[in-house]
Design an enzyme around this catalytic site. Sequence first.
Site, PDB file in Angstrom:
ATOM      1  N   VAL A 134       0.803  -1.223   0.000  1.00 32.19           N
ATOM      2  CA  VAL A 134       0.000   0.000   0.000  1.00 32.19           C
ATOM      3  C   VAL A 134       0.835   1.271   0.000  1.00 32.19           C
ATOM      4  CG1 VAL A 134      -2.024  -1.038   1.075  1.00 32.19           C
ATOM      5  CG2 VAL A 134      -0.213  -0.058   2.517  1.00 32.19           C
ATOM      6  N   TYR A 135       2.147   1.172   0.114  1.00 29.57           N
ATOM      7  CA  TYR A 135       2.964   2.379   0.124  1.00 29.57           C
ATOM      8  C   TYR A 135       2.867   3.092  -1.224  1.00 29.57           C
ATOM      9  CZ  TYR A 135       5.265   0.822   4.467  1.00 29.57           C
ATOM     10  OH  TYR A 135       5.550   0.421   5.753  1.00 29.57           O
TER      11      TYR A 135
END
Length: 317
Positions: A52-53
């Site tokens: 999700v970064y």
Amino acid sequence: MEERHVGRSGLLVSRLGLGTMTWGEDTGPGEAAAQLRAFADAGGTLVDTADVYCDGDSERILGHLLRELVDRDGLVVATKAAIRPNGRYDASRRHLIGALDASLDRLGLEHVDLWQVHVYDPATPLEETLSALDEAVASGRTRYVGVSNYAGWQVAKAAAWQRAWPGRAPIVSVQVEYSLLSRDVEREVVPAALDAGAGLLPWSPLGRGVLTGKYRTGIPAGSRAANDHFAEFVQPYLDEECGRIVESVVTAAEGLGVSPLAVALAWVRDRPGVAAPVVGARTAAQLAQALGSEDLTLPREIRRALDDVSDMAPPHP
């Protein structure tokens, strides 16, 4: 750079990890390349990311650099899953296995070295979550598995479940916030990890940047506290109590002739059970300061003084 085993596993990592949470947003590809090159040249091996970064851009940039810039075999690549793009927690077997395959695709790899469950999902039975870790190891998608942001009882339960039957993949790592400004994990998470033989990978080991001393006289332009993305993240550590701890770190740094960053990083790096603090620098210049702390070992008197000033109130009951 010195290497350590992650817990009681055979996995060796540099005792400083490179975090990539800002890669793709606040840190562009060129700056990311400079960071990774400096880190590898200093002997660093552990590189930490997550699906999700920056909506997957962190993994994409890292994957490109693994192909074009550094020797992938010389690095320990770690990623995480269990948070959907909308922020919802999902540690179901379906989501985790799909997320791992998507991570491998973005990274351009057949396997990662360490795959961690990013958060505990109370809506999914823990045994289902852990079965996904078993499949990931058995299928060769990852070499080791761990958990992140778990409470002490959750770490203990997960580790005990994995040890209960031969052939299950052991929990080798626990990634959690840990610094002089965030020692609450010492109550239960750290003891649980030590008992389970899992190594600690502290995130935000510099107290979300506050322990560098940069906020002593205000919020400097260009800092995370001045950034719309991170202002609320930093704010809890700008109170008076944290300020007293920062001043103690600065005093220790002045006495040793080093930076406050080096003192704060050396303190958490050498805590019991810690394998490698994960430092997420925005620029290569910031990372260079962290790399410069490698040779620092805090004198016993200074360590005790920092322990005292940052000590938590005793638990009740």
